[in-house]
Design a protein around this motif. Structure first.
Motif, PDB file in Angstrom:
ATOM      1  N   LYS A   1       1.043  -1.218  -0.031  1.00 39.65           N
ATOM      2  CA  LYS A   1       0.076   0.010  -0.042  1.00 39.65           C
ATOM      3  C   LYS A   1       0.674   1.296   0.012  1.00 39.65           C
ATOM      4  O   LYS A   1       2.159   1.048   0.352  1.00 39.65           O
ATOM      5  CB  LYS A   1      -1.087  -0.030   0.901  1.00 39.65           C
ATOM      6  CG  LYS A   1      -0.329   0.062   2.606  1.00 39.65           C
ATOM      7  CD  LYS A   1      -1.424  -0.190   3.705  1.00 39.65           C
ATOM      8  CE  LYS A   1      -0.793   0.055   5.135  1.00 39.65           C
ATOM      9  NZ  LYS A   1       0.150  -1.304   5.324  1.00 39.65           N
TER      10      LYS A   1
ATOM     11  N   ASP B   1       3.350   2.228   2.843  1.00 41.85           N
ATOM     12  CA  ASP B   1       4.640   1.450   3.078  1.00 41.85           C
ATOM     13  C   ASP B   1       5.890   2.087   2.469  1.00 41.85           C
ATOM     14  O   ASP B   1       6.940   1.906   3.006  1.00 41.85           O
ATOM     15  CB  ASP B   1       4.169   0.275   2.321  1.00 41.85           C
ATOM     16  CG  ASP B   1       3.217  -0.624   3.071  1.00 41.85           C
ATOM     17  OD1 ASP B   1       2.944  -0.506   4.163  1.00 41.85           O
ATOM     18  OD2 ASP B   1       2.895  -1.679   2.722  1.00 41.85           O
TER      19      ASP B   1
ATOM     20  N   HIS C   1      -7.675   5.332  -5.023  1.00 34.81           N
ATOM     21  CA  HIS C   1      -7.979   4.104  -4.505  1.00 34.81           C
ATOM     22  C   HIS C   1      -8.072   4.288  -2.821  1.00 34.81           C
ATOM     23  O   HIS C   1      -7.538   3.644  -2.220  1.00 34.81           O
ATOM     24  CB  HIS C   1      -7.563   2.929  -4.641  1.00 34.81           C
ATOM     25  CG  HIS C   1      -7.805   2.302  -6.164  1.00 34.81           C
ATOM     26  ND1 HIS C   1      -7.417   0.884  -6.788  1.00 34.81           N
ATOM     27  CD2 HIS C   1      -8.620   2.903  -6.952  1.00 34.81           C
ATOM     28  CE1 HIS C   1      -7.790   1.006  -7.592  1.00 34.81           C
ATOM     29  NE2 HIS C   1      -8.594   2.173  -8.071  1.00 34.81           N
TER      30      HIS C   1
ATOM     31  N   THR D   1      -6.225   6.714  -1.171  1.00 35.92           N
ATOM     32  CA  THR D   1      -4.964   7.397  -0.712  1.00 35.92           C
ATOM     33  C   THR D   1      -4.952   8.586  -1.755  1.00 35.92           C
ATOM     34  O   THR D   1      -4.273   8.391  -2.831  1.00 35.92           O
ATOM     35  CB  THR D   1      -4.016   6.376  -0.750  1.00 35.92           C
ATOM     36  OG1 THR D   1      -4.331   5.548   0.103  1.00 35.92           O
ATOM     37  CG2 THR D   1      -2.631   7.212  -0.049  1.00 35.92           C
TER      38      THR D   1
ATOM     39  N   LEU E   1       2.376  -1.608  -6.462  1.00 35.40           N
ATOM     40  CA  LEU E   1       1.601  -0.585  -6.208  1.00 35.40           C
ATOM     41  C   LEU E   1       0.891  -0.368  -7.455  1.00 35.40           C
ATOM     42  O   LEU E   1       0.183   0.810  -7.623  1.00 35.40           O
ATOM     43  CB  LEU E   1       2.069   0.622  -5.337  1.00 35.40           C
ATOM     44  CG  LEU E   1       2.738   0.543  -4.172  1.00 35.40           C
ATOM     45  CD1 LEU E   1       3.467   1.851  -3.704  1.00 35.40           C
ATOM     46  CD2 LEU E   1       1.691  -0.142  -3.238  1.00 35.40           C
TER      47      LEU E   1
ATOM     48  N   PHE F   1      -2.685   0.828  -7.366  1.00 33.44           N
ATOM     49  CA  PHE F   1      -3.200   2.332  -6.802  1.00 33.44           C
ATOM     50  C   PHE F   1      -2.834   3.518  -7.995  1.00 33.44           C
ATOM     51  O   PHE F   1      -2.755   4.686  -7.313  1.00 33.44           O
ATOM     52  CB  PHE F   1      -2.393   2.574  -5.541  1.00 33.44           C
ATOM     53  CG  PHE F   1      -2.800   1.558  -4.244  1.00 33.44           C
ATOM     54  CD1 PHE F   1      -3.754   1.931  -3.695  1.00 33.44           C
ATOM     55  CD2 PHE F   1      -1.943   0.588  -4.321  1.00 33.44           C
ATOM     56  CE1 PHE F   1      -4.167   1.259  -2.484  1.00 33.44           C
ATOM     57  CE2 PHE F   1      -2.455  -0.423  -3.258  1.00 33.44           C
ATOM     58  CZ  PHE F   1      -3.511  -0.048  -2.207  1.00 33.44           C
TER      59      PHE F   1
END
Length: 298
Positions: free
Chosen positions: A180, A183, A205, A207, A255, A258
């Motif tokens: 995510k 991280d 998504h 964030t 990622l 995202f």
């Protein structure tokens, strides 16, 4: 005196900032130039120049009229050349602009193929990571990455790319692969900006962004990719810039779920339907090659 000739004289006076010099370059008498400007001021109902003993300056109305006259005269010249067949064969100098890495990776092979086929054309490149005003800087064709503003330029969409987060497999094997965006705060970050203490990487998504403190700031994407390939950390670049490195396994994206929405890639030029043969031929080749490249299908 006809309007076309008067417009031509008006443009020359504006360019030379003087009646006498315009008359000399056009091989006309100074009274003829004066009459032409008076004729245009009469039919437009506006004063076009402010004249003093030392210089000639356009009025606000003159500035607007100059832009219109330049466009009209260009359209006339293009129409005459097209009707006479002057645009039937690519000749002259062709100037192309694109972002640096994109230009080196994609545009240069297209341009060299084009020049090999069209031997009467000379090519010029302007590969820079800034937005080039192609009209002011005399550029024939540009490759633009991102959403276009309404500029009046002719634009052909040729693909899409994304911003991607990536690292070498060696780096990811030695650390915990981020799952995510938050991280990333526990990883060695390579930023593609020259200065600053923190950077904001945007995601979707749920964030909006993540604030990071990079260990390495690079002023070019090439430098950031070099560090990432060496296994030094994680960086964020455009997908096409790592297409070869991901294909052969040297880099791996993370990622991806995202990622922000893709960015369009366009080939643009200012000439519209009156494009010269040199421009039309290059645009046709560039569109064909770029649309078929899998690196531009993000």
């Amino acid at each position: 005196m006809d309007r076309w000739s008067s417009m031509r004289i008006f443009v020359k006076v504006a360019e030379e900032k003087g009646f006498a010099e315009a008359a000399r370059q056009l091989n006309l008498s100074p009274p003829a130039v004066t009459r032409a400007i008076a004729f245009l001021e009469e039919i437009t109902g506006a004063r076009l120049f402010v004249r003093t003993t030392r210089n000639v300056k356009l009025t606000d109305a003159g500035e607007r009229y100059l832009a219109d006259c330049q466009r009209i005269l260009t359209d006339i010249a293009e129409a005459e050349a097209l009707a006479g067949g002057a645009h039937a064969k690519p000749t002259g100098s062709l100037s192309i602009t694109a972002p640096v890495i994109f230009g080196n990776m994609f545009v240069m092979p297209i341009l060299t193929s084009y020049l090999a086929e069209h031997t009467e054309v000379t090519g010029r490149t302007l590969f820079v990571d800034r937005l080039v005003n192609i009209v002011d800087e005399g550029v024939d064709v540009a490759v633009r990455i991102g959403h276009l503003q309404d500029s009046g330029l002719s634009a052909i969409r040729v693909g899409t790319i994304r911003r991607v987060v990536c690292a070498s497999r060696e780096y990811l094997d030695a650390t915990d692969t981020p799952v995510k965006p938050e991280d990333l705060q526990h990883h060695t970050i390579i930023a593609t900006v020259p200065t600053g203490e923190t950077v904001e990487w945007q995601f979707i998504h749920g964030t909006a962004s993540v604030s990071l403190r990079p260990r390495l700031f690079c002023n070019t994407n090439e430098a950031a990719l070099s560090a990432a390939l060496a296994g030094w950390g994680i960086t964020r670049v455009l997908s096409y810039q790592i297409a070869a490195a991901t294909a052969d396994g040297r880099l791996k994206t993370v990622l991806t779920e995202f990622s922000e929405p893709p960015l369009p890639v366009h080939v643009v030029h200012p000439e519209g339907r009156m494009a010269s043969a040199k421009t039309r031929a290059f645009v046709d080749l560039a569109v064909e090659r770029l649309r078929s490249d899998p690196a531009l299908r993000a």
